[in-house]
Design an enzyme around this catalytic site. Sequence first.
Site, PDB file in Angstrom:
ATOM      1  N   ARG A 157      91.888  75.219  25.177  1.00  0.00           N
ATOM      2  CA  ARG A 157      92.605  74.096  25.802  1.00  0.00           C
ATOM      3  C   ARG A 157      93.536  73.350  24.825  1.00  0.00           C
ATOM      4  O   ARG A 157      93.781  72.156  24.994  1.00  0.00           O
ATOM      5  CB  ARG A 157      91.631  73.074  26.411  1.00  0.00           C
ATOM      6  CG  ARG A 157      90.809  73.610  27.541  1.00  0.00           C
ATOM      7  CD  ARG A 157      91.557  73.620  28.856  1.00  0.00           C
ATOM      8  NE  ARG A 157      90.824  74.347  29.856  1.00  0.00           N
ATOM      9  CZ  ARG A 157      90.934  75.664  30.059  1.00  0.00           C
ATOM     10  NH1 ARG A 157      91.798  76.370  29.382  1.00  0.00           N
ATOM     11  NH2 ARG A 157      90.200  76.275  30.959  1.00  0.00           N
ATOM     12  N   SER A 234      87.155  68.290  34.285  1.00  0.00           N
ATOM     13  CA  SER A 234      86.197  68.233  33.164  1.00  0.00           C
ATOM     14  C   SER A 234      86.574  67.074  32.250  1.00  0.00           C
ATOM     15  O   SER A 234      87.643  67.105  31.651  1.00  0.00           O
ATOM     16  CB  SER A 234      86.234  69.531  32.367  1.00  0.00           C
ATOM     17  OG  SER A 234      85.930  70.601  33.211  1.00  0.00           O
ATOM     18  N   GLU A 332      88.173  66.104  27.072  1.00  0.00           N
ATOM     19  CA  GLU A 332      89.241  67.087  27.324  1.00  0.00           C
ATOM     20  C   GLU A 332      90.483  66.346  27.810  1.00  0.00           C
ATOM     21  O   GLU A 332      91.607  66.731  27.535  1.00  0.00           O
ATOM     22  CB  GLU A 332      88.770  68.095  28.379  1.00  0.00           C
ATOM     23  CG  GLU A 332      89.815  69.132  28.718  1.00  0.00           C
ATOM     24  CD  GLU A 332      89.278  70.260  29.589  1.00  0.00           C
ATOM     25  OE1 GLU A 332      88.266  70.891  29.219  1.00  0.00           O
ATOM     26  OE2 GLU A 332      89.868  70.500  30.649  1.00  0.00           O
TER      27      GLU A 332
END
Length: 340
Positions: A157, A234, A332
């Site tokens: 990510r 998330s 995140e």
Amino acid sequence: MSITFADLTTMRVGGPIGRLHVATAAEHAVELFRDADGAGEPLLVMGGGSNLVVGDVGWDGTVVRMASDTVEVDGTTITAAAGVEWDRLVALAVEQGLAGIELLSGIPGSVGGTPVQNVGAYGTETSDVLEAVTVYDRETGAVERWGRDRCGFGSHRMSVFKRSDRWAVLDVTYRLRRGEQSGPIKDPVIAERLGIEKGGTAALADVRAAVVAQRRSKKMVLDADDHDTWSVGSFFINPVMPDGEIPAAAAECPSKPDVPGKTKLHAAWLIQHAGFNPGYGLDWGNGTVALSSRHTLAVTNRGGATTADVMKFAAHIRDGVAAKYQIRLNPECDLINCSY
Ligand SMILES: Cc1cc2nc3c(=O)[nH]c(=O)nc-3n(C[C@H](O)[C@H](O)[C@H](O)COP(=O)(O)OP(=O)(O)OC[C@H]3O[C@@H](n4cnc5c(N)ncnc54)[C@H](O)[C@@H]3O)c2cc1C
């Protein structure tokens, strides 16, 4: 009443916005960036607000919301402006028989957001299909066209755009494949929904439908009437640690190789095994924030939460995991003007 971040983000928290501009074309966006930077104004660029948590103090400066909306299909490439709604682009690709992004169906947010955190799901990531991006460099004032290799994809990510306010993404070009069938479906849950073996393929439209159904079952498709979806998806990122430095307490946590020398651990497993089950939180604090009832990575606003409530709850989960596993969970999503 003035617009706040609570109105513009999927977590539905966050304070007032100094000056909000909606950029309807790349040239318009660049003009707005130059004006803000020229005036020494703090500048925040946003898309759909689906990966953003802003403090209750808000943002005392300029916010540019990307709403440019052009899409061009040229053979097997699609170039879409940053403001295009991501899922609209996926639907269009599927309709036109262009394969490669069908597994990314149902993800909220904008095209411009996809390279920022290398958006991914069910075995596909933006970096698998991104061919080029057009960026505005706030440091030099230049508009540049970059190939995929400059985007800094690699670790889970991550990209050069993540946690940096230097570049604004103006458009993205994706290289797809002409065909009615998907590539191999590696995710066992999606394969099962499609009634195929893992590694098999299926019609693009069927894959899209299976992914959306699976995401809905996990409350990962936005629904204004369902507090389980009032989230940033998330909240926590899967921790990536140097091989050999994973604490013994976490030896049983499912993991996968990340970049060479590093291992990615399963944050949802750590959260659940630290005692935080799906739905945890309704009886904790003032009850305005809880884990999703279907997904322990999603911190959700149950109605009436402030950013302070969200951050207090997230820190509680982080500390519980750290106490049991000696691993620090990090967000995140992008946190602006809030402390974690
Ligand atoms: C229910 C739900 C499910 C989700 N599921 C997934 C999933 O399966 N996989 C996944 O990877 N993510 C998922 N997400 C997270 C989110 O959808 C993605 O990160 C999305 O790409 C964010 O795009 P956005 O336009 O909403 O970005 P925003 O939230 O508006 O912004 C996020 C960050 O990107 C920056 N940014 C946005 N646009 C630009 C631009 N044009 N140029 C430069 N910087 C920009 C912002 O400054 C900010 O730092 C989910 C979120 C929700 C709410």
